[in-house]
Scaffold this motif. Sequence first.
Motif, short mmCIF file in Angstrom:
data_model
loop_
_atom_site.label_atom_id
_atom_site.label_comp_id
_atom_site.label_asym_id
_atom_site.label_seq_id
_atom_site.Cartn_x
_atom_site.Cartn_y
_atom_site.Cartn_z
N ARG A 86 19.39 4.01 112.78
CA ARG A 86 20.68 3.54 112.24
C ARG A 86 20.51 2.50 111.14
N THR A 91 26.03 3.28 110.42
CA THR A 91 26.73 3.74 111.64
C THR A 91 28.06 4.40 111.33
N ILE A 92 28.38 4.58 110.07
CA ILE A 92 29.66 5.21 109.70
C ILE A 92 29.43 6.71 109.53
N ASN A 93 30.20 7.52 110.25
CA ASN A 93 29.97 8.96 110.21
C ASN A 93 30.59 9.59 108.97
N ASP A 98 33.70 4.78 112.67
CA ASP A 98 32.56 4.32 113.47
C ASP A 98 33.06 3.89 114.84
N PHE A 103 30.07 -0.57 111.98
CA PHE A 103 30.35 -0.33 110.56
C PHE A 103 29.22 -0.83 109.67
#
Length: 491
Positions: A86, A91-93, A98, A103
Amino acid sequence: MQTVKVIAKVVHDNSGVFTEVPVLLDENKHVIKPLLDYTLKLKRDGRSHSSLTKLIKAAQLLLEYMVSNMECFATPQSMFESFSTRLYTGTINDEGIDPSGLFWLPHSPSVARSHIYLLTQLTDWLAENQGIEPMNPVVKADDYTQSLNYAAWYRKKQHDFLGHIKDQHINSTVQFSRSIQGKRPLGKKKQAAVEFPEHHFKAFYFDGLGAALDRRVSLRDQLILLLIHGGGLRESEALHLWLEDVVIDPLTPNNVKVRIYHPEYGDAPNNWRGQSGKTTRAAYLKEKYALSPRNDFLGTKRVGWKSNYTDADGYLEVYWFPAIFGEVFSKLWREYTRFLIGIDRNHPYAFINFHKDHIGKPYTLNAFHYSYRQGLKRIGLKPCKADGLSAHSHRHSYGRRLRRAGIHEIIIKKCLHHSSLDSQIVYTAPTAKEVTANLNAATDKLSNITDSVENISPPSWEVLTQYGFNDIDPYNLFTGKSSKLGKSYDK
């Protein structure tokens, strides 16, 4: 876990002496004790403030990730593997959300790898001292990693001054590596240091720093400018100057000798010896002024010390180049020191604050950088590191000035107070403008060469050595047009 980074004063005993280190507080405002213990160990081992700050940042990220993903992993190692991933991906898809609430944006490969390394050292220490399971254990390395480890071992052996008397067998650690190492950062050629534009120096000296309303301020900042531009010091080193460190040069009465002593281990002035027999500056500050060295502080009072190389008695000698800078410094110094008479100073530092609310206190780096920016503003320039409009760029100017004057690399190393010839490459490498000018000149020369090759004779040994032998002498110590240690064959 919501953590907050603060600076803590840690008192160990009844003496009342404290150690300042960065720490993390949890949501209950309690210090995270294991991290504090490890940070204090690194502080005792002499790690820099920036190293401790990077560790705290990495630990803060790891703790936040652990709390946000508490139920996702069966082992500490699997959690650390995911955490490391990560760092690179964020961590933002793909939908821009998130669920973890972190974030994170992706970190650069170099920063992510640094975080992994620092946390590996931390968790190894915790495993050894508190019996927890290591998050990044040592495992058998694959063939590719073993090859890289061997290359690193070989390079280190080749550059080890005492390598010839050490065990020549390959260390068994070459066969092992960490379970998680992080991506190898993109290899980059060292960027040439950007120097302060020489055509702006006169205006900056007279109409920039020299145009402050308070004459005392102008003199102080001009003196610092002369030290960093004409003497090659870092601005932090200049702020460690004591009044006793400037003396008349016995060989040149119009010039002065300036020595910047190590803030802790340098010799105290005037052959001082404390009640306990100590003669260092740290002892002098404590006994005479109840102060600690400035590199021991955190926050705005801190003035760091980078150089690991000093002359005799723990000082850096300032070598003026050209010598006129020393003569100008001598003249301004006499005027500046007259202004210090009558100002109470509970310290020995030469450069002080003249603001009415802080008069007499040691000059801080933040205050100097503010004055520096104001000086640029007065002559219509904006601070820009990429354009050389920064305080440290004057040290680059000094190094390049020495190189352009044909000063030998060994002398430049001495002037810049570097411990290695490699350290000054960034200061003395040719600029893009110089490379272009040389290529243009070579193009003109090439166009004048005739096509005839009938009279070409075999090159002599002197001619061959002009071009060096990169396989056995990669740093041109004995061969090449500008050999560092051997005879120069430059015609």
